[in-house]
Design a protein around this motif. Structure first.
Motif, mmCIF file in Angstrom:
data_model
loop_
_atom_site.group_PDB
_atom_site.id
_atom_site.type_symbol
_atom_site.label_atom_id
_atom_site.label_comp_id
_atom_site.label_asym_id
_atom_site.label_seq_id
_atom_site.Cartn_x
_atom_site.Cartn_y
_atom_site.Cartn_z
ATOM 1 N N HIS A 171 35.562 35.512 45.719
ATOM 2 C CA HIS A 171 36.556 35.880 44.717
ATOM 3 C C HIS A 171 36.857 34.694 43.802
ATOM 4 C CE1 HIS A 171 37.454 39.813 46.462
ATOM 5 N NE2 HIS A 171 37.262 39.238 47.631
ATOM 6 N N LEU A 172 37.058 34.992 42.522
ATOM 7 C CA LEU A 172 37.289 33.955 41.517
ATOM 8 C C LEU A 172 38.757 33.821 41.136
ATOM 9 C CD1 LEU A 172 34.216 34.511 39.161
ATOM 10 C CD2 LEU A 172 34.421 33.053 41.189
ATOM 11 N N GLY A 173 39.651 34.524 41.848
ATOM 12 C CA GLY A 173 41.084 34.335 41.638
ATOM 13 C C GLY A 173 41.674 35.092 40.473
ATOM 14 N N ILE A 174 40.972 36.101 39.962
ATOM 15 C CA ILE A 174 41.463 36.904 38.835
ATOM 16 C C ILE A 174 41.354 38.374 39.196
ATOM 17 C CG2 ILE A 174 41.149 37.509 36.395
ATOM 18 C CD1 ILE A 174 39.683 34.812 36.070
ATOM 19 N N HIS A 175 42.398 39.146 38.882
ATOM 20 C CA HIS A 175 42.356 40.595 39.035
ATOM 21 C C HIS A 175 42.522 41.239 37.659
ATOM 22 C CE1 HIS A 175 42.916 39.565 43.233
ATOM 23 N NE2 HIS A 175 42.650 40.814 43.544
ATOM 24 N N THR A 176 41.848 42.364 37.466
ATOM 25 C CA THR A 176 41.831 43.022 36.160
ATOM 26 C C THR A 176 42.051 44.517 36.305
ATOM 27 O OG1 THR A 176 40.347 41.379 35.178
ATOM 28 C CG2 THR A 176 40.393 43.560 34.155
ATOM 29 N N ALA A 214 42.633 49.086 26.914
ATOM 30 C CA ALA A 214 43.568 47.984 27.181
ATOM 31 C C ALA A 214 43.274 47.400 28.549
ATOM 32 C CB ALA A 214 45.008 48.466 27.103
ATOM 33 N N ALA A 215 43.709 46.173 28.739
ATOM 34 C CA ALA A 215 43.477 45.509 30.014
ATOM 35 C C ALA A 215 44.622 44.563 30.343
ATOM 36 C CB ALA A 215 42.158 44.739 29.985
ATOM 37 N N PHE A 216 44.900 44.461 31.625
ATOM 38 C CA PHE A 216 45.802 43.450 32.170
ATOM 39 C C PHE A 216 44.987 42.566 33.109
ATOM 40 C CE2 PHE A 216 48.950 46.882 31.379
ATOM 41 C CZ PHE A 216 49.842 46.179 30.587
ATOM 42 N N HIS A 217 45.205 41.266 32.997
ATOM 43 C CA HIS A 217 44.531 40.302 33.876
ATOM 44 C C HIS A 217 45.596 39.387 34.467
ATOM 45 C CE1 HIS A 217 40.890 41.360 31.486
ATOM 46 N NE2 HIS A 217 41.696 41.226 30.449
ATOM 47 N N PHE A 218 45.459 39.073 35.733
ATOM 48 C CA PHE A 218 46.407 38.122 36.331
ATOM 49 C C PHE A 218 45.722 37.335 37.439
ATOM 50 C CE2 PHE A 218 46.982 42.089 38.662
ATOM 51 C CZ PHE A 218 46.998 41.692 39.992
ATOM 52 N N ALA A 219 46.221 36.121 37.638
ATOM 53 C CA ALA A 219 45.680 35.236 38.671
ATOM 54 C C ALA A 219 46.310 35.572 40.013
ATOM 55 C CB ALA A 219 45.962 33.775 38.309
ATOM 56 N N ALA A 220 45.490 35.656 41.049
ATOM 57 C CA ALA A 220 45.987 35.921 42.395
ATOM 58 C C ALA A 220 44.886 35.611 43.390
ATOM 59 C CB ALA A 220 46.431 37.370 42.547
ATOM 60 N N ASP A 221 45.257 34.971 44.488
ATOM 61 C CA ASP A 221 44.336 34.707 45.592
ATOM 62 C C ASP A 221 44.814 35.460 46.822
ATOM 63 O OD1 ASP A 221 42.526 32.892 44.329
ATOM 64 O OD2 ASP A 221 44.076 31.334 44.446
ATOM 65 N N GLY A 222 43.883 36.030 47.553
ATOM 66 C CA GLY A 222 44.231 36.685 48.818
ATOM 67 C C GLY A 222 45.036 37.951 48.677
ATOM 68 N N LEU A 223 44.949 38.617 47.534
ATOM 69 C CA LEU A 223 45.702 39.853 47.323
ATOM 70 C C LEU A 223 45.073 40.972 48.156
ATOM 71 C CD1 LEU A 223 48.011 41.136 45.673
ATOM 72 C CD2 LEU A 223 46.313 41.694 43.920
ATOM 73 N N ILE A 236 51.044 47.395 41.511
ATOM 74 C CA ILE A 236 50.804 45.950 41.571
ATOM 75 C C ILE A 236 50.826 45.355 40.167
ATOM 76 C CG2 ILE A 236 49.044 44.201 42.062
ATOM 77 C CD1 ILE A 236 48.171 45.963 44.450
ATOM 78 N N VAL A 237 50.120 46.001 39.244
ATOM 79 C CA VAL A 237 50.065 45.492 37.873
ATOM 80 C C VAL A 237 51.440 45.540 37.218
ATOM 81 C CG1 VAL A 237 49.065 45.840 35.587
ATOM 82 C CG2 VAL A 237 47.646 46.169 37.623
#
Length: 380
Positions: A171-176, A214-223, A236-237
């Motif tokens: 995982h690269l730490g980004i969710h979309t 449209a898109a939402f992106h956020f940083a998260a680890d271990g979600l 979540i978003v």
């Protein structure tokens, strides 16, 4: 028996492989978990040798006709003020189309000679010396000479043949989250982007400005979340972006009502080999480079061309064909994955200056030279 090939996944890599397998005299069957063709998703790019593959398929002109023709976009602050221009080179390749449009085009190009089974998926694989007995979630068991997993980042085929995805996903730490909506802002061949530390939101026009994505992106680890629980994904978003300015409240409302919705982490797949007996992986299932690479679609198309070509020239000798396919693709994939990691590191840019954006454009994926794959002439 090796001429009878099951392909799991009906997005891009799977239908592209079906096209080339048919050209080489194979009989492809595509099984797709979705009940119908998927229309959602963002735009996808084509670069370099992928354009040559489309040309050899006779589809380049048709794909060009679907080009989003996206121009530069604007960076906006919380009040909607535009403060910088994001060059199209940062987010669009040599050619860009909506993923749903590409999927439909590939389907139309293959449906007359390929059996498509929608609303089903592989449940188990039992291999012997002559083939693979495949059990399905809904349909009756069937026997195939070879099985190809082209079923994406969370490949069921990979899990069955190689083990759980935790062994291979990085995982690269980004969710979309990506979703369809009306072009309520009246944008014309452009987009707007809002970015704060660890979060970003954007909207781009689609299909001659009649729609938007449209898109939402956020940083998260271990979600942790249930990958199939769309309602949970939207919660979540919404929680992550609560209280943000600009058009975010309206976009959250649009997201809540959206039927075409996608949510996942940005991740890569790293494997020592893509083949196990009569089973082989293709596209994101084998070596996802992550959306931040800008190379996933090109990689899938080229991989499909090479895999089918090697199977054709080997006369169906899957052991030799799979080894040659990996030899051709490994270096190319490694460079793409390096681009994906670099893209993830610089993904969130709070109020970047125009100078920074211009620098990103100069180093955009299509301007970054990677070692090309030499497309052999496989004689079809």
């Amino acid at each position: 028996m090796n001429k009878n090939v099951l392909i799991s996944g009906g997005s891009v890599a799977g239908p592209a492989l079906a096209y080339w397998l048919h050209r080489h005299g194979f009989t492809p069957t595509v099984v797709e978990r979705a009940p119908r063709l998927r229309d959602g998703g963002y735009a996808v790019d084509f670069r370099g040798e992928a354009l040559d593959v489309l040309d050899r398929m006779g589809l380049l002109d048709a794909v060009r006709a679907l080009d989003t023709e996206m121009g530069d976009a604007a960076m906006v602050d919380a009040e909607g003020r535009r403060y910088a221009t994001l060059p199209a080179a940062v987010f669009a390749g040599d050619l860009e189309v909506l993923k749903g449009d590409l999927t439909r085009l590939l389907y139309e190009a293959t449906r007359e000679h390929t059996e498509y089974v929608f609303g089903d998926s592989i449940a188990s694989l039992e291999e012997d010396g002559d083939g693979v007995l495949v059990a399905f979630e809904h349909g009756a068991p069937r026997r195939f000479g070879l099985v190809v997993g082209a079923d994406g980042l969370h490949s069921k085929t990979r899990a069955l043949a190689f083990g759980p995805e935790e062994r291979y996903l990085r995982h690269l730490g980004i969710h979309t989250a990506i979703f369809n909506l009306d072009n309520y802002l009246g944008l014309e061949n452009t987009g707007l982007l809002y970015s704060v530390p660890g979060k970003a939101a954007n909207i781009f026009t689609a299909r001659a400005n009649t729609e938007a994505r449209a898109a939402f992106h956020f940083a998260a680890d271990g979600l942790r979340y249930d990958r199939r629980d769309t309602a949970a994904h939207k919660r979540i978003v919404a929680e992550r972006f609560a209280g943000e300015g600009w058009e975010v409240p309206r976009l959250l409302a649009e997201m809540d009502a959206a039927e075409e919705f996608f949510f996942d982490s940005n991740a890569q797949v790293e494997m020592d080999t893509w083949a196990a007996g009569r089973v082989v992986l293709l596209g994101d299932a084998a070596a996802c480079a992550a959306p931040t690479s800008g190379r996933g679609t090109s990689q899938a198309l080229i991989g499909a061309y090479v895999l089918a070509g090697e199977l054709g020239t080997s006369g169906g000798d899957h052991t030799a064909a799979f080894a040659a396919y990996e030899e051709h693709m490994r270096g190319y994939v490694a460079e793409h994955q390096a681009l994906g990691r670099e893209g993830a590191e610089r993904f969130f840019m709070p109020a970047p200056t125009q100078e920074v954006l211009d620098m990103l454009a100069a180093n955009a994926p299509e301007n970054t030279r990677t070692e090309p794959v030499r497309l052999q002439d496989y004689g079809v």
